[in-house]
Scaffold this motif. Structure first.
Motif, mmCIF file in Angstrom:
data_model
loop_
_atom_site.group_PDB
_atom_site.id
_atom_site.type_symbol
_atom_site.label_atom_id
_atom_site.label_comp_id
_atom_site.label_asym_id
_atom_site.label_seq_id
_atom_site.Cartn_x
_atom_site.Cartn_y
_atom_site.Cartn_z
ATOM 1 N N ASP A 46 26.555 -10.874 -19.742
ATOM 2 C CA ASP A 46 26.712 -11.435 -18.397
ATOM 3 C C ASP A 46 28.112 -12.028 -18.305
ATOM 4 O OD1 ASP A 46 26.560 -12.663 -15.945
ATOM 5 O OD2 ASP A 46 24.857 -13.952 -16.435
ATOM 6 N N VAL A 47 28.978 -11.372 -17.539
ATOM 7 C CA VAL A 47 30.384 -11.757 -17.444
ATOM 8 C C VAL A 47 30.583 -12.684 -16.251
ATOM 9 C CG1 VAL A 47 32.750 -10.934 -17.239
ATOM 10 C CG2 VAL A 47 31.048 -9.563 -18.478
ATOM 11 N N GLY A 48 31.164 -13.846 -16.507
ATOM 12 C CA GLY A 48 31.258 -14.855 -15.457
ATOM 13 C C GLY A 48 29.903 -15.487 -15.233
ATOM 14 N N CYS A 49 29.240 -15.844 -16.329
ATOM 15 C CA CYS A 49 27.832 -16.246 -16.271
ATOM 16 C C CYS A 49 27.622 -17.630 -15.679
ATOM 17 C CB CYS A 49 27.218 -16.188 -17.664
ATOM 18 S SG CYS A 49 27.885 -17.415 -18.828
ATOM 19 N N GLY A 50 28.688 -18.426 -15.544
ATOM 20 C CA GLY A 50 28.517 -19.763 -14.984
ATOM 21 C C GLY A 50 27.563 -20.593 -15.818
ATOM 22 N N GLU A 64 18.653 -9.328 -25.621
ATOM 23 C CA GLU A 64 19.548 -10.068 -26.510
ATOM 24 C C GLU A 64 20.811 -10.350 -25.699
ATOM 25 O OE1 GLU A 64 22.213 -9.206 -30.478
ATOM 26 O OE2 GLU A 64 20.320 -8.115 -30.237
ATOM 27 N N ALA A 65 20.872 -11.503 -25.084
ATOM 28 C CA ALA A 65 21.860 -11.765 -24.047
ATOM 29 C C ALA A 65 23.042 -12.586 -24.555
ATOM 30 C CB ALA A 65 21.211 -12.490 -22.869
ATOM 31 N N THR A 66 24.203 -12.250 -24.024
ATOM 32 C CA THR A 66 25.421 -13.025 -24.253
ATOM 33 C C THR A 66 26.014 -13.370 -22.899
ATOM 34 O OG1 THR A 66 25.906 -11.898 -26.344
ATOM 35 C CG2 THR A 66 27.732 -13.023 -25.243
ATOM 36 N N GLY A 67 26.315 -14.636 -22.695
ATOM 37 C CA GLY A 67 26.953 -15.080 -21.464
ATOM 38 C C GLY A 67 28.402 -15.444 -21.733
ATOM 39 N N VAL A 68 29.305 -14.896 -20.932
ATOM 40 C CA VAL A 68 30.736 -15.143 -21.090
ATOM 41 C C VAL A 68 31.255 -15.829 -19.838
ATOM 42 C CG1 VAL A 68 33.009 -14.060 -21.301
ATOM 43 C CG2 VAL A 68 31.081 -13.189 -22.628
ATOM 44 N N ARG A 92 23.456 -16.280 -26.521
ATOM 45 C CA ARG A 92 24.642 -16.925 -27.062
ATOM 46 C C ARG A 92 25.686 -17.037 -25.950
ATOM 47 N NH1 ARG A 92 28.703 -13.140 -28.583
ATOM 48 N NH2 ARG A 92 29.626 -14.714 -29.948
ATOM 49 N N TRP A 93 26.622 -17.954 -26.133
ATOM 50 C CA TRP A 93 27.632 -18.241 -25.112
ATOM 51 C C TRP A 93 29.023 -18.063 -25.700
ATOM 52 C CZ3 TRP A 93 24.712 -18.345 -21.032
ATOM 53 C CH2 TRP A 93 23.424 -18.879 -21.126
ATOM 54 N N GLN A 94 29.925 -17.517 -24.897
ATOM 55 C CA GLN A 94 31.283 -17.236 -25.340
ATOM 56 C C GLN A 94 32.267 -17.695 -24.275
ATOM 57 O OE1 GLN A 94 32.601 -15.342 -28.222
ATOM 58 N NE2 GLN A 94 34.503 -16.185 -27.382
ATOM 59 N N VAL A 95 33.149 -18.637 -24.638
ATOM 60 C CA VAL A 95 34.221 -19.030 -23.725
ATOM 61 C C VAL A 95 35.319 -17.984 -23.821
ATOM 62 C CG1 VAL A 95 35.927 -20.788 -23.146
ATOM 63 C CG2 VAL A 95 33.701 -21.476 -24.041
#
Length: 202
Positions: A46-50, A64-68, A92-95
């Protein structure tokens, strides 16, 4: 672009200005739920996941989600929400800045829901398309109109959004404009004109 969407801008937004408080309370976009309901869960980006609303919904559904997101402030909210929902092991979250960042893998689903960057939406979408695995999906939800405090390049149309995706490489599943009304925490209704583009990578 007439103004930049910097990390500082978005951190300010998620601290409460520019509607950030309202965004934190929004439910998952209904089109994200409906367009992915019949898909077999796999890896999702999810790009620009806020604040992580859609990424958490996907994790709840077995992805299996990653939020960026470029905003550390937004991802702090996202991590708190994941922990409260018992989903901190499923997402998981990625700045990162989507304009320069490159993922280490390709994903079964790449999502952009109202993500804005300091480049035109169509250029952002072209970057996201490279991150979709063969046989994977790209789900794009954007603004058909632009807000007074946002540049015109932050909006798009179904025709503009779909123009960069040739039939040899992509099958269009959904392309449409849609009007919906969302309720803000104060009870006021907001009319949104959405652009929805759902593609399958051949």
């Amino acid at each position: 672009m007439s103004r930049g969407f910097s990390a500082e801008f978005w951190d300010q937004t998620w601290r409460g200005g520019h509607g950030g408080s309202a965004m934190k309370a929004m439910p998952p976009h209904p089109r994200v739920l409906s367009e992915t309901a019949d898909l077999k869960p796999g890896t999702a980006l999810d790009v620009g996941c806020g604040a992580g609303t859609e990424a958490l919904a996907l994790a709840q559904a077995g992805w299996e989600a990653t939020g960026v997101d470029i905003s550390e402030q937004a991802l702090e909210h996202a991590a708190q929400r994941a922990q409260a929902a018992g989903l901190d092991q499923q997402v998981r979250w990625q700045v990162a800045d989507a304009v320069t960042w490159e993922p280490e893998q390709r994903y079964d689903l790449v999502l952009s829901c109202y993500a804005h960057a300091p480049i035109p939406q169509e250029d952002l979408y072209a970057r996201l398309a490279d991150w979709v695995a063969p046989g994977g999906r790209l789900l794009l939800i954007g603004h058909l109109h632009h807000h007074a405090d946002r540049p015109e390049e932050a909006s798009t149309t179904p025709e503009q959004a779909a123009a960069g995706f040739g039939a040899a490489d992509w099958e269009i599943i959904t392309t449409k404009e849609e009007i919906r009304i969302v309720q803000k925490p104060d009870g006021a209704g907001v009319v949104l004109r959405d652009v929805i583009l759902h593609l399958l990578r051949r």
